[in-house]
Scaffold this motif. Structure first.
Motif, mmCIF file in Angstrom:
data_model
loop_
_atom_site.group_PDB
_atom_site.id
_atom_site.type_symbol
_atom_site.label_atom_id
_atom_site.label_comp_id
_atom_site.label_asym_id
_atom_site.label_seq_id
_atom_site.Cartn_x
_atom_site.Cartn_y
_atom_site.Cartn_z
ATOM 1 N N CYS A 1 14.704 -21.516 1.759
ATOM 2 C CA CYS A 1 13.807 -22.432 1.000
ATOM 3 C C CYS A 1 12.677 -23.020 1.968
ATOM 4 N N ILE A 2 13.098 -23.481 3.184
ATOM 5 C CA ILE A 2 12.356 -24.018 4.096
ATOM 6 C C ILE A 2 10.890 -22.811 4.437
ATOM 7 N N ASP A 3 11.523 -21.674 4.641
ATOM 8 C CA ASP A 3 10.732 -20.730 5.042
ATOM 9 C C ASP A 3 9.639 -20.311 4.030
ATOM 10 N N ARG A 4 10.071 -20.178 2.855
ATOM 11 C CA ARG A 4 8.826 -19.974 1.783
ATOM 12 C C ARG A 4 8.116 -21.228 1.389
ATOM 13 N N CYS A 5 8.654 -22.205 1.539
ATOM 14 C CA CYS A 5 7.832 -23.752 1.396
ATOM 15 C C CYS A 5 6.459 -23.829 2.459
ATOM 16 N N VAL A 6 7.080 -23.435 3.659
ATOM 17 C CA VAL A 6 5.795 -23.436 4.800
ATOM 18 C C VAL A 6 4.909 -22.368 4.219
ATOM 19 N N ALA A 7 5.220 -21.444 3.940
ATOM 20 C CA ALA A 7 4.224 -20.021 3.608
ATOM 21 C C ALA A 7 3.353 -20.634 2.271
ATOM 22 N N LYS A 8 3.936 -21.244 1.397
ATOM 23 C CA LYS A 8 3.304 -21.587 0.208
ATOM 24 C C LYS A 8 2.301 -22.662 0.264
ATOM 25 N N TYR A 9 2.928 -23.701 1.336
ATOM 26 C CA TYR A 9 2.054 -24.661 1.577
ATOM 27 C C TYR A 9 0.989 -24.252 2.392
ATOM 28 N N PHE A 10 0.897 -23.240 3.170
ATOM 29 C CA PHE A 10 -0.437 -22.893 3.758
ATOM 30 C C PHE A 10 -1.230 -22.270 2.734
ATOM 31 N N GLU A 11 -0.766 -21.235 1.996
ATOM 32 C CA GLU A 11 -1.562 -20.801 0.773
ATOM 33 C C GLU A 11 -2.110 -21.973 -0.220
ATOM 34 N N VAL A 12 -1.570 -22.977 -0.312
ATOM 35 C CA VAL A 12 -2.021 -23.866 -1.202
ATOM 36 C C VAL A 12 -3.231 -24.701 -0.521
ATOM 37 N N ASN A 13 -2.947 -24.857 1.007
ATOM 38 C CA ASN A 13 -3.848 -25.561 1.780
ATOM 39 C C ASN A 13 -5.371 -25.016 1.728
ATOM 40 N N MET A 14 -4.910 -23.405 2.007
ATOM 41 C CA MET A 14 -6.385 -22.533 1.831
ATOM 42 C C MET A 14 -6.799 -22.628 0.668
ATOM 43 N N LYS A 15 -6.472 -22.525 -0.461
ATOM 44 C CA LYS A 15 -6.802 -22.405 -1.734
ATOM 45 C C LYS A 15 -7.756 -23.659 -2.064
ATOM 46 N N VAL A 16 -7.111 -24.667 -1.629
ATOM 47 C CA VAL A 16 -7.839 -26.139 -1.965
ATOM 48 C C VAL A 16 -9.048 -26.347 -1.089
ATOM 49 N N GLY A 17 -8.835 -25.873 0.105
ATOM 50 C CA GLY A 17 -9.985 -25.663 0.943
ATOM 51 C C GLY A 17 -11.090 -24.923 0.357
ATOM 52 N N GLN A 18 -10.646 -23.848 -0.127
ATOM 53 C CA GLN A 18 -11.806 -22.983 -0.755
ATOM 54 C C GLN A 18 -12.468 -23.598 -1.894
ATOM 55 N N LYS A 19 -11.805 -24.202 -2.768
ATOM 56 C CA LYS A 19 -12.070 -24.883 -4.022
ATOM 57 C C LYS A 19 -13.043 -26.007 -3.679
ATOM 58 N N LEU A 20 -12.607 -26.864 -2.489
ATOM 59 C CA LEU A 20 -13.356 -27.943 -2.151
ATOM 60 C C LEU A 20 -14.929 -27.262 -1.416
ATOM 61 N N THR A 21 -14.869 -26.455 -0.908
ATOM 62 C CA THR A 21 -16.190 -25.530 -0.286
ATOM 63 C C THR A 21 -17.000 -25.323 -1.346
ATOM 64 N N ALA A 22 -16.430 -24.641 -2.402
ATOM 65 C CA ALA A 22 -17.174 -24.168 -3.577
ATOM 66 C C ALA A 22 -17.646 -25.174 -4.289
ATOM 67 N N GLN A 23 -16.943 -26.307 -4.554
ATOM 68 C CA GLN A 23 -17.727 -27.552 -5.150
ATOM 69 C C GLN A 23 -18.554 -27.944 -4.407
ATOM 70 N N ALA A 24 -18.662 -28.105 -3.226
ATOM 71 C CA ALA A 24 -19.453 -28.790 -2.232
ATOM 72 C C ALA A 24 -20.772 -27.821 -2.383
ATOM 73 N N ASN A 25 -20.768 -26.536 -2.152
ATOM 74 C CA ASN A 25 -21.831 -25.688 -2.433
ATOM 75 C C ASN A 25 -22.456 -25.904 -3.598
ATOM 76 N N GLN A 26 -22.107 -26.245 -4.698
ATOM 77 C CA GLN A 26 -22.661 -26.232 -5.980
ATOM 78 C C GLN A 26 -23.308 -27.570 -6.020
ATOM 79 N N GLY A 27 -23.181 -28.450 -4.769
ATOM 80 C CA GLY A 27 -23.741 -29.558 -4.839
ATOM 81 C C GLY A 27 -23.245 -30.860 -5.572
ATOM 82 N N GLN A 28 -22.155 -30.562 -6.118
ATOM 83 C CA GLN A 28 -21.528 -31.798 -6.711
ATOM 84 C C GLN A 28 -20.964 -32.717 -5.634
ATOM 85 N N ALA A 29 -21.508 -33.971 -5.503
ATOM 86 C CA ALA A 29 -21.127 -34.977 -4.716
ATOM 87 C C ALA A 29 -19.478 -35.606 -4.789
ATOM 88 N N MET A 30 -19.150 -35.757 -3.964
ATOM 89 C CA MET A 30 -17.551 -36.528 -3.863
ATOM 90 C C MET A 30 -17.708 -37.624 -2.883
#
Lengths: 90, 100, 90, 100, 90, 100
Positions: free
Chosen positions: E60-89
Motif C-alpha cells: 500500500c505504501i509503495d503504491r500510495c507514494v507513486a500515486k501521490y507523485f502522479e497527483v502532484n504532477m497533474k495538479v501542477g499541470q492544471k494550475l499552470t494551465a489555469q495561470a496561462n489562461q490568465g485566470q487570477a488566483m
C-alpha cells in the motif's frame, strides 16, 4: 585581520547560542500548544452546556497533561535508542 | 528556561525575540480560537447573520477554551519543573558536574 | 557617537514599522486561508459531481465568509475584554 | 492595507517581502490542493496508477477549489472594506483624528 | 559608488539564488512530509497489532507514494494551465 | 538537488541552512510522532499514569511510524529520480540545451 576574525568567531558562537535558546523556546511552545489542542479534543466535548470547566473535565485535563509528558519522554527515549543503533531517519 | 549562558547582548536580542514570539503566539492562538469555535458552533448557512444559539455557543466556546488553556498552563508548569528536577538528580547521580 | 545612535534608532523604528506591516499582512493571510479551508469543509461536499460551483454552494460560501468575519470580530472583542480584566493567558 | 506610514526604503523592502510571501503562499496553496484532492479522490491502492475515475475526481476537485477560492476572495475583499469603513466611522464618532 | 553598487548587486543576486535553493528544499520537504502523513492515514490502520509493517501495508505504501507523485504532477499541470489562461488566483 | 549554480560562499551558507533545517525537521517529526501516538493510543483518563496496554500501543506506534517513514523515504527517492530523468529527456527532446 585578527581582530575581525575574533569578532566574527564571537558572533558565530553567539549566533549558535541564540539559535539553541530559540530552538529550546520553540520546542517548549510547540509542546504546550500540542497539549492544549490534544487535551481539548480528549477532555472537552464540543457540546458546550456552560462556560465553566466542570469537575470531570478538570480532572481529565490534569491527567491528560501528565500522560502527554510521559508519552513525550518515552517517544524521546525510543528515538534516541534508535538513533544510537545507527538507524537513519529522514 | 535558563539563559545564563548568553551574553548581555544576546540576552537583549533574546528578549526582543521572546517579545515578538509572544505577539506571534497570541495571534496564532486568536486565529486558532476563531477557527475552532466557528467549526464547532456555526453550521447553519440559511442566514448571513449569527443566530442567538450560535452566539451563545461561541461565548461558551471561547470562555471554556481560555479556562482550559489556563489549567493546562498550570499543570504544564508543574510537570516541567518536575522534569528539570529529575534531570538534575540524574546528572548528580552520574557524578557529573552540571553544565556551566 | 550621536550620528550612529540616530541612525540605529531610525533603523530600529523602521524595523518596528516593517514588523508591524508584516504582522498585519500575516494576520490577513492567515484569516483568508482559514476561511478558505473552513468554508470549503462547510459548503463543498467531497463528492464532486461536476467542476462548477452550484447555486447552493455559492450562496453557502457567501454566508460562510460573512459569518466567519462576524465570529472573528466577536472573539477578538471577548479576548480584549478578558485582557482588560487582567486575566492572563499564555 | 495602508503602508503610507513606511519610508521609501521600507516600502521597497516591503514589496520584496510581499513578492516572496506571494511565492510562498502559492506553494502552500499548491501543496494544500494536492493534499486535499489526494485525500478526497484517491482511496484505491490495488493499483499503482490513477484510475480514470480518480482522474475525473481530481480534475473536478482542483477546478472547484479554484472557483471556491476565487469566490471567497471576492467576498473577503467586500467584508474587509466594510470593516475598515466601520472602524473609520467609529474613530470619527469618538472625535479622534485618524492616526497619521 | 561603483564598487559598492556592484557588491550590492552581487549580494542581491546571491540572495536570490539562496532563496530559490531554499524554496526548492522547502518544497521537497513539504512534499515528503505530506506524503508521510497522507500514506500513513491511508495505509496504516490505527490498531497496532505488532511493530512491523505487514505485506499489505508495505505494498500500500509503495503504491500510495507513486500515486501521490502522479497527483502532484497533474495538479501542477492544471494550475499552470489555469495561470496561462490568465485566470487570477489569490 | 543541484546547487552548482551557487558560489562557494553561498554553498557554505546553504549547508548551514540545511543543517539548521534538519534539526528543525527532526524536532517537527518528534513533536508530530508524540502527537500522533498520543492521539491513537491514549484514551483512558481514569488514571494519571500510562497503562501497560497504552505503553505497548505506543511502542508499536513509534516503531511502525519509523519503518513507514523509511519506506516512504526509499520510494520517494526513486520517484524523484524518475521525475528528474523524465524532465531531462523532455528538455533534450525539445532541442534545448539544459540550463547552465
Amino acid at each position: 585581520m585578527n581582530f575581525g576574525g575574533y569578532q566574527q568567531q564571537q558572533q558565530m558562537q553567539s549566533g549558535l547560542n541564540m539559535s539553541m535558546a530559540e530552538q529550546e523556546l520553540e520546542m517548549v511552545t510547540t509542546l504546550f500548544n500540542n497539549i492544549v489542542d490534544s487535551c481539548h479534543r480528549k477532555c472537552i466535548p464540543p457540546k458546550y452546556h456552560d462556560n465553566e470547566l466542570n469537575k470531570g473535565e478538570s480532572v481529565c485535563i490534569d491527567r491528560c497533561v501528565a500522560k502527554y509528558f510521559e508519552v513525550n519522554m518515552k517517544v524521546g527515549q525510543k528515538l534516541t535508542a534508535q538513533a544510537n543503533q545507527g538507524q537513519a531517519m529522514m | 528556561m535558563d539563559f545564563s549562558g548568553l551574553s548581555d547582548n544576546d540576552r537583549g536580542r533574546m528578549n526582543a525575540y521572546i517579545e515578538q514570539k509572544q505577539m506571534k503566539d497570541f495571534l496564532r492562538l486568536y486565529a486558532n480560537l476563531v477557527d475552532r469555535c466557528f467549526e464547532n458552533c456555526v453550521n447553519d448557512f440559511t442566514s448571513k447573520a449569527l443566530s442567538s444559539k450560535e452566539d451563545t455557543c461561541l461565548t461558551r466556546c471561547v470562555d471554556k477554551f481560555i479556562k482550559h488553556s489556563e489549567r493546562v498552563g498550570l499543570r504544564f508548569g508543574e510537570q516541567n519543573a518536575l522534569l528539570q528536577q529529575q534531570q538534575q538528580q540524574q546528572q548528580q547521580a552520574m557524578g557529573g558536574a552540571p553544565p556551566q
